[in-house]
Design a protein around this motif. Structure first.
Motif, short mmCIF file in Angstrom:
data_model
loop_
_atom_site.label_atom_id
_atom_site.label_comp_id
_atom_site.label_asym_id
_atom_site.label_seq_id
_atom_site.Cartn_x
_atom_site.Cartn_y
_atom_site.Cartn_z
N GLU A 16 0.81 -1.23 0.00
CA GLU A 16 0.00 0.00 0.00
C GLU A 16 0.84 1.28 0.00
O GLU A 16 0.35 2.35 0.33
CB GLU A 16 -0.99 0.02 1.18
CG GLU A 16 -2.00 -1.10 1.12
CD GLU A 16 -3.05 -1.04 2.20
OE1 GLU A 16 -2.92 -0.19 3.12
OE2 GLU A 16 -4.01 -1.82 2.15
N SER A 17 2.10 1.17 -0.38
CA SER A 17 2.93 2.37 -0.50
C SER A 17 2.55 3.14 -1.77
O SER A 17 2.10 2.56 -2.76
CB SER A 17 4.42 1.99 -0.55
OG SER A 17 4.67 1.16 -1.68
N VAL A 18 2.70 4.46 -1.72
CA VAL A 18 2.33 5.30 -2.87
C VAL A 18 3.39 5.17 -3.95
O VAL A 18 4.58 5.37 -3.71
CB VAL A 18 2.18 6.78 -2.44
CG1 VAL A 18 1.93 7.67 -3.65
CG2 VAL A 18 1.05 6.92 -1.43
N ARG A 93 -9.56 5.09 8.13
CA ARG A 93 -9.57 3.83 8.87
C ARG A 93 -8.21 3.15 8.79
O ARG A 93 -7.73 2.58 9.78
CB ARG A 93 -10.65 2.92 8.29
CG ARG A 93 -10.93 1.68 9.12
CD ARG A 93 -11.93 0.79 8.43
NE ARG A 93 -11.41 0.28 7.17
CZ ARG A 93 -12.13 -0.43 6.30
NH1 ARG A 93 -13.40 -0.66 6.53
NH2 ARG A 93 -11.58 -0.88 5.18
N GLY A 94 -7.57 3.24 7.64
CA GLY A 94 -6.27 2.60 7.47
C GLY A 94 -5.16 3.25 8.28
O GLY A 94 -4.18 2.61 8.62
N THR A 95 -5.31 4.54 8.59
CA THR A 95 -4.27 5.24 9.36
C THR A 95 -4.41 5.03 10.86
O THR A 95 -3.49 5.38 11.61
CB THR A 95 -4.33 6.75 9.09
OG1 THR A 95 -5.58 7.27 9.58
CG2 THR A 95 -4.20 7.06 7.60
N GLY A 96 -5.54 4.50 11.29
CA GLY A 96 -5.76 4.31 12.72
C GLY A 96 -6.24 5.56 13.43
O GLY A 96 -6.44 5.54 14.65
N ASP A 120 -20.53 5.54 10.45
CA ASP A 120 -19.80 4.55 11.24
C ASP A 120 -18.62 4.09 10.39
O ASP A 120 -18.80 3.46 9.35
CB ASP A 120 -20.74 3.37 11.54
CG ASP A 120 -20.06 2.27 12.35
OD1 ASP A 120 -18.82 2.23 12.40
OD2 ASP A 120 -20.79 1.44 12.94
N PRO A 121 -17.39 4.39 10.79
CA PRO A 121 -16.24 4.04 9.95
C PRO A 121 -16.00 2.54 9.84
O PRO A 121 -15.34 2.09 8.90
CB PRO A 121 -15.06 4.73 10.65
CG PRO A 121 -15.50 4.90 12.06
CD PRO A 121 -16.98 5.11 12.02
N ALA A 122 -16.52 1.75 10.78
CA ALA A 122 -16.30 0.30 10.73
C ALA A 122 -17.16 -0.35 9.66
O ALA A 122 -16.68 -1.21 8.91
CB ALA A 122 -16.59 -0.30 12.10
N THR A 123 -18.43 0.05 9.56
CA THR A 123 -19.36 -0.59 8.62
C THR A 123 -19.64 0.24 7.39
O THR A 123 -20.14 -0.28 6.39
CB THR A 123 -20.69 -0.89 9.32
OG1 THR A 123 -21.31 0.36 9.69
CG2 THR A 123 -20.46 -1.72 10.58
N GLY A 124 -19.36 1.55 7.44
CA GLY A 124 -19.71 2.43 6.34
C GLY A 124 -21.15 2.91 6.38
O GLY A 124 -21.61 3.59 5.46
N HIS A 266 -6.22 9.11 -2.38
CA HIS A 266 -5.43 8.06 -1.73
C HIS A 266 -6.36 6.95 -1.22
O HIS A 266 -6.06 5.75 -1.36
CB HIS A 266 -4.63 8.67 -0.59
CG HIS A 266 -3.52 7.78 -0.10
ND1 HIS A 266 -2.49 8.24 0.68
CD2 HIS A 266 -3.29 6.44 -0.25
CE1 HIS A 266 -1.67 7.25 0.97
NE2 HIS A 266 -2.13 6.15 0.42
N GLY A 267 -7.49 7.35 -0.64
CA GLY A 267 -8.44 6.35 -0.16
C GLY A 267 -9.01 5.51 -1.29
O GLY A 267 -9.23 4.30 -1.14
N ALA A 268 -9.26 6.13 -2.44
CA ALA A 268 -9.76 5.38 -3.60
C ALA A 268 -8.74 4.34 -4.05
O ALA A 268 -9.09 3.21 -4.42
CB ALA A 268 -10.09 6.34 -4.74
N ALA A 269 -7.45 4.73 -4.02
CA ALA A 269 -6.40 3.78 -4.39
C ALA A 269 -6.35 2.60 -3.41
O ALA A 269 -6.14 1.45 -3.82
CB ALA A 269 -5.06 4.49 -4.45
N LEU A 270 -6.58 2.86 -2.13
CA LEU A 270 -6.61 1.78 -1.14
C LEU A 270 -7.82 0.88 -1.37
O LEU A 270 -7.73 -0.35 -1.17
CB LEU A 270 -6.64 2.36 0.27
CG LEU A 270 -5.38 3.13 0.70
CD1 LEU A 270 -5.58 3.76 2.08
CD2 LEU A 270 -4.16 2.20 0.71
N MET A 271 -8.94 1.46 -1.79
CA MET A 271 -10.11 0.64 -2.13
C MET A 271 -9.80 -0.25 -3.33
O MET A 271 -10.27 -1.39 -3.42
CB MET A 271 -11.32 1.53 -2.41
CG MET A 271 -11.82 2.30 -1.21
SD MET A 271 -13.25 3.36 -1.57
CE MET A 271 -14.57 2.14 -1.60
#
Length: 314
Positions: A16-18, A93-96, A120-124, A266-271
């Protein structure tokens, strides 16, 4: 894909590095979809990314967000389309940074306006989502333009191109003032380029910023569930005065991530990386738990926005 910019980020699907990041500014709003598609096509060619491994995050109708999970995606033209809210939550969510927060408010302060979503960040799950044009990057730049022209005078400002150049210079200065105390604005001023100080910038926008704060507070008060934290995203989330005011007055933790203007891309790339991992475990074409593509047709485009905030004192 925003109303005034298109941003792209490519990440390594394993760690997951850019790998690459690009931005396109100031295009015709009518061409925003094509600009975004051209950008991801160019990046995918450079990075040898298959079209099936692309997620395009688009502005959607806030009023429709409660119908499905913010993390839902659907396939269009052989790529995946997601809500910008889902991409934002995926990055955070990925950053904690949202650890321990059951319900968060995402304040997306973009070029054309501000969207507040309680999720809710856990379920969306999205409990509420509303939008206002009380405050946005374009409106900020227009206010600064009027101030500078009335203060310093215009030597020549007749053509559309001259006005467009001035707005670009002001936008650049606004971005610089997020980290500097003064910025130079080139433009058609009688005496040449002028200096714009951060305290002057704050004074010009003070009334608009306070109006936005009142609106944000009213959305939090009217939320159907208790909000544990507020997250500021979007280009204008960089404004120091806005961050300072929110942290002082809203009486809840305020998270201001670095580079909030690139957070959605960045979040879209993680998705996209998530989709790659899921496909390795489930054959492509199998029905996803979220259901078929037709459920998410309301996600595409920038329709359905209505400026109907309810103002209440927090």
């Amino acid at each position: 894909m925003g109303s005034a910019t298109a941003r792209g980020v490519a990440v390594d699907a394993i760690d997951e590095s850019v790998r690459s990041a690009h931005i396109i500014h100031s295009f015709d709003p009518g061409d925003h979809l094509q600009v975004a598609l051209d950008l991801v096509d160019s990046m995918s060619s450079d990075q040898s990314v298959q079209r099936a491994d692309i997620v395009l995050a688009v502005p959607d109708d806030p009023g429709a967000r409660g119908r499905t999970s913010a993390y839902s995606t659907y396939e269009a033209d052989r790529l995946l389309v997601a809500s910008e809210l889902g991409a934002q939550l995926r990055f955070l969510r990925g950053t904690g940074q949202l650890e321990g927060a059951r319900t968060v408010a995402i304040c997306d302060i973009g070029a054309s306006g501000t969207t507040m979503s309680i999720a809710d960040p856990a379920t969306g799950t999205v409990y509420s989502s509303v939008r206002t044009v009380l405050f946005g990057g374009i409106g900020c730049d227009e206010q600064i333009s009027r101030y500078l022209l009335s203060t310093y005078g215009a030597d020549e400002l007749e053509s559309d191109s001259a006005r467009a150049d001035l707005m670009v210079a002001i936008r650049t200065a606004r971005e610089q003032l997020s980290r500097l105390r003064v910025a130079e604005v080139a433009g058609p001023f009688v005496g040449g380029p002028v200096r714009l100080w951060r305290n002057t910038f704050d004074d010009v926008l003070e009334r608009s910023i306070r109006s936005l704060e009142d609106w944000v507070a009213s959305v939090i008060v009217d939320s159907p569930c208790a909000v544990n934290a507020l997250v500021m995203v979007g280009g204008c989330a960089n404004l120091p005065s806005l961050r300072r005011l929110f942290r002082r007055d809203l009486m809840l933790p305020v998270i201001a991530p670095s580079n909030p203007e690139s957070l959605t891309a960045h979040g879209a790339a993680l998705m996209a990386a998530d989709a790659v991992a899921a496909r390795q475990h489930h054959p492509r074409g199998a029905m996803s738990p979220a259901g078929g593509p037709s459920q998410y047709g309301g996600m595409v485009g920038m329709v359905g926005y209505r400026d109907t905030p309810r103002h209440r004192s927090a």
